[in-house]
Scaffold this motif. Sequence first.
Motif, short mmCIF file in Angstrom:
data_model
loop_
_atom_site.label_atom_id
_atom_site.label_comp_id
_atom_site.label_asym_id
_atom_site.label_seq_id
_atom_site.Cartn_x
_atom_site.Cartn_y
_atom_site.Cartn_z
N ASN A 80 16.04 -19.14 -15.89
CA ASN A 80 15.64 -18.05 -16.77
C ASN A 80 14.54 -17.22 -16.11
O ASN A 80 13.62 -17.78 -15.51
N GLU A 81 14.62 -15.92 -16.24
CA GLU A 81 13.56 -15.07 -15.72
C GLU A 81 12.33 -15.21 -16.61
O GLU A 81 12.40 -15.02 -17.82
N ILE A 82 11.21 -15.55 -16.01
CA ILE A 82 9.99 -15.73 -16.79
C ILE A 82 8.91 -14.70 -16.46
O ILE A 82 7.96 -14.53 -17.22
N GLU A 83 9.06 -14.00 -15.33
CA GLU A 83 8.03 -13.01 -14.99
C GLU A 83 8.55 -12.06 -13.93
O GLU A 83 9.34 -12.44 -13.07
N LYS A 84 8.12 -10.83 -14.03
CA LYS A 84 8.29 -9.85 -12.96
C LYS A 84 6.91 -9.64 -12.36
O LYS A 84 6.01 -9.14 -13.04
N LEU A 85 6.74 -10.05 -11.13
CA LEU A 85 5.45 -9.80 -10.49
C LEU A 85 5.33 -8.30 -10.28
O LEU A 85 6.22 -7.68 -9.72
N VAL A 86 4.21 -7.78 -10.71
CA VAL A 86 4.01 -6.34 -10.65
C VAL A 86 4.08 -5.90 -9.19
O VAL A 86 3.30 -6.36 -8.36
N ALA A 87 5.05 -5.06 -8.88
CA ALA A 87 5.21 -4.58 -7.51
C ALA A 87 3.95 -3.84 -7.07
O ALA A 87 3.30 -3.19 -7.87
N SER A 88 3.65 -3.98 -5.80
CA SER A 88 2.45 -3.31 -5.28
C SER A 88 2.44 -1.84 -5.64
O SER A 88 1.41 -1.28 -5.99
N GLY A 89 3.60 -1.22 -5.55
CA GLY A 89 3.68 0.20 -5.82
C GLY A 89 3.40 0.57 -7.25
O GLY A 89 3.15 1.72 -7.57
N SER A 90 3.45 -0.42 -8.15
CA SER A 90 3.22 -0.10 -9.55
C SER A 90 1.76 0.25 -9.79
O SER A 90 1.43 0.84 -10.80
N ASN A 91 0.89 -0.18 -8.89
CA ASN A 91 -0.50 0.24 -8.99
C ASN A 91 -0.78 1.29 -7.92
O ASN A 91 -1.82 1.31 -7.31
N ARG A 92 0.23 2.11 -7.70
CA ARG A 92 0.12 3.22 -6.77
C ARG A 92 0.32 4.51 -7.55
O ARG A 92 1.33 4.67 -8.23
N ILE A 93 -0.66 5.40 -7.50
CA ILE A 93 -0.57 6.67 -8.22
C ILE A 93 -0.40 7.76 -7.17
O ILE A 93 -1.36 8.10 -6.45
N PRO A 94 0.80 8.33 -7.03
CA PRO A 94 1.03 9.34 -5.98
C PRO A 94 0.12 10.55 -6.16
O PRO A 94 -0.20 10.96 -7.27
N VAL A 95 -0.28 11.11 -5.05
CA VAL A 95 -1.13 12.30 -5.06
C VAL A 95 -0.76 13.16 -3.86
O VAL A 95 -0.46 12.64 -2.78
N THR A 96 -0.73 14.48 -4.06
CA THR A 96 -0.42 15.38 -2.94
C THR A 96 -1.66 15.61 -2.11
O THR A 96 -2.79 15.46 -2.59
N LEU A 97 -1.45 16.00 -0.85
CA LEU A 97 -2.57 16.11 0.07
C LEU A 97 -3.57 17.17 -0.35
O LEU A 97 -4.76 17.04 -0.09
N ASP A 98 -3.09 18.22 -1.03
CA ASP A 98 -4.02 19.26 -1.44
C ASP A 98 -5.00 18.79 -2.50
O ASP A 98 -6.01 19.44 -2.76
N LYS A 99 -4.71 17.61 -3.13
CA LYS A 99 -5.62 17.05 -4.13
C LYS A 99 -6.59 16.04 -3.50
O LYS A 99 -7.52 15.57 -4.15
N VAL A 100 -6.35 15.70 -2.24
CA VAL A 100 -7.20 14.75 -1.55
C VAL A 100 -8.32 15.51 -0.85
O VAL A 100 -8.03 16.38 -0.01
N PRO A 101 -9.57 15.27 -1.17
CA PRO A 101 -10.66 16.04 -0.55
C PRO A 101 -10.67 15.87 0.96
O PRO A 101 -10.29 14.82 1.49
N ASP A 102 -11.11 16.91 1.61
CA ASP A 102 -11.13 16.91 3.08
C ASP A 102 -11.99 15.77 3.62
O ASP A 102 -11.67 15.17 4.64
N CYS A 103 -13.07 15.45 2.89
CA CYS A 103 -13.96 14.38 3.38
C CYS A 103 -13.25 13.03 3.40
O CYS A 103 -13.50 12.20 4.29
#
Length: 845
Positions: free
Chosen positions: A83-106
Amino acid sequence: MDYSKNGIVKKHKLLVSSGRRISTKLVINIFRIFMLFLLLIGAAGVSLGLGVVSGILEETPEVEQISIAPSGVSTTVYDSEGNEIEKLVASGSNRIPVTLDKVPDCLQKAFVSIEDERFYEHNGIDTKGILRAGASFFMNGDMQGASTITQQLLKNNVFANGGSESSFGELVKRKVQEQYLAVELEKNQSKAVILENYLNTINLGAGCYGVQAASKRYFNKDVSELTISESAVIAAITQNPTKYNPINHPEENVKRREKVLNNMKKNGYITEEEYQEAIADAVYDRIQTVSVESEQDSTPYSYFVDELISQLLTDLQKQKGYTYEQASNLLYSGGLSIYSTQDPQIQEICDRETSDPDNYPGNVYYSFDWKWSVQRADGTTENYSNVDLTYYYKNLLGQSDFKLIYSEKEDIQNCIDGFKAAYTKDGDVSLGETIMYSLQPQVSFTVMDQKTGYIKAIVGGRGEKETSLSLNRATHSPRQPGSCFKVLAAFAPALDACDMSLATVYNDAPFNYSNGRPVQNWYKSYWGLNTIRHAIEQSMNIVAVRAITDVTPELAYEYLLNFGFTTLVGEDDADNYGGANDVTQATALGGLTKGVYNEELTAAYAAIANGGTYIEPVYYTKVTDSNGRVILEANPQTRQVLDEDTAYLLTNAMHDVVTEGTGKLANIDNQYVSGKTGTSSDDYDIWFSGYTNYLTASIWSGFDENTDITKYCGNTSYHNRLWSKIMKEIHDVKGYTYEEPEKPDTVVQANVCTSCGYLAIDGVCDSVKTEYFSSKTIPTESCKCHIKYTICTVSGKLAGEHCPQDVLETRIYQTTFQGKNSYDKDAVYALPSEIQNGICIIHTQ
């Protein structure tokens, strides 16, 4: 050099001599042949190398066919019934995509400066970096990375086992393909696209993947709002997300962060003023504040899954050679199928019964874990916790008996409010506060199949579990085992290695530790001559300490290590614990420096139940990848810690514990149960560890903060009833029938005198028992402690030949009596001095 005329002439003759010419030509020819040989080998090597590279490149996918976007497939955990008892949260599930223009130059420049300084210049491969790394290795033995950001992106998102290859050949293959694709990728994609995907891919610790998730986790802000100082903290993490985690290891992160800032300044990305401002920033105070607010998890894993994850991460590193990061990435995003040992029926019973308040005496109590961060008017940040509460009430207010235990949550809030009132100043701003409650008394429970090592169920605490990977009292909370250790530390080695038996007799009389401190029995008295069997049954402290003294604490310690305990402190490590260690007489009573884990105590008792064979506890049977291939199989360590006959004797003796002794409340109808009770000093910890022919289980109960259980609960026996209740229901549900342990052929029986342990003499020994023995230790001599005398009742002395028959009486005495104190139950059997002093002098004729 000789520049005289004679010297020059001499040198000329040597040069024109025929022998010299031949010798010179020979050397030259040999050198030419050698160089030709080297050239041939080199050519062959190059040809072979080119052939290998050509073959590898033929297997390399076209750059148009690959995806460099981050991805992750969740892992599924199954119980023992599929029986399936758990889905381990995939690493990507705690990944919030962001475009480069939103990433500060610093932030972009921070990563480029620390990971790939020539990112904007190279074509995917940094030749200078490779040469630098090679020179560093050959000159200093220092291994330095030379992978570019482009290569790292490919390793993480294109190569399934990137960085965790199982052979050198696979590593070479991946490196060749990676470098080839890096060059091809940069022909097809801009630097901006590559950097954007990289910044959304990387592991940044604490379960964060990508810079947006990390920004939210560590600073509770959008990535676009990060400062130079904060950007340097995040960029510092990626080389080793565990080591440089700014919450758990800020002292390591700060070193790496400083290197990031130095590189940024060197590369002209920040000014000297910006550098100094970032260096001076108290950035770690803000990280800790956000950590307080971010600890809660809405979908926590069970205690079983928590420990399963821990074991898998360890095994992937030990057995496969993975780094922690590689193992974590594979576990959470590798699309694995994990087949666990959890029995769903057994786990449900354990969860239900340990959570039922009716199984605990008295009122419900609460302890709590509190954290509070406040910003002062001058901009500094203060963080407070339970430690500060305790210091305030106990030390500053003088409440010496203060404990973080309350019957009402309202009283807890009043306690906190009192502290905050004392510590709050004008202009303070509260930055965050969390409080987590725990029911008290607490409990842990472990069920193990002694024949396989499979953990069937585990309970790490009662009450709502609020976070994943939280405190598991069964596996990560060492507690004092009390008398459960008597069997393991004293009596097991006594029977196994010191020629003792269950019939071996010790005197339960006043006895001191080597430091002069007296040993106390739980019943506050002394019971005289007793066998080891009876000492196990009635949990006799003095007998256990006498036994470990004869065994020697050193041998006892070796046995305990062999039983699988990892928390014991040896003599070599005593300096780290103020001189305390566990190679002592007190170890027989479970008086340890740190304590033991429930899981490890269960495994130790399971070894006895398994005929003396220890099997390392295991939570899974196998792990397969997304294609169904087995990548990991459980391979628990096994070893023989006791002879089979020793294990049987202890099992037989501990059966008396639940039928006649201190563990009667733990017995189960229609099952053969063996086990041992345990209570630590001051009634802080209560245990029962026992087994049937099918399963071994241990229960611990107590308060998280050391507290007298009797004071709050009224008794220290409720856990025995709970153990019995759980195990009875398990055996009923599983259909386990009554079954006694099989007696080895090496175990035999004999009638012995219980006052000395030797073979009983009919009509002389007044206390006789049919006892089990190993064939190696069965007694061969008759009782040495009893003697039969005919007494003249008139004189009270030995009868003489003239004493009348009607005044004669046959009496039996102990001649090797070990003590005559009034507290000793055997004192009445001592041979009186008047009898020892002669024959009747009244009847002389």
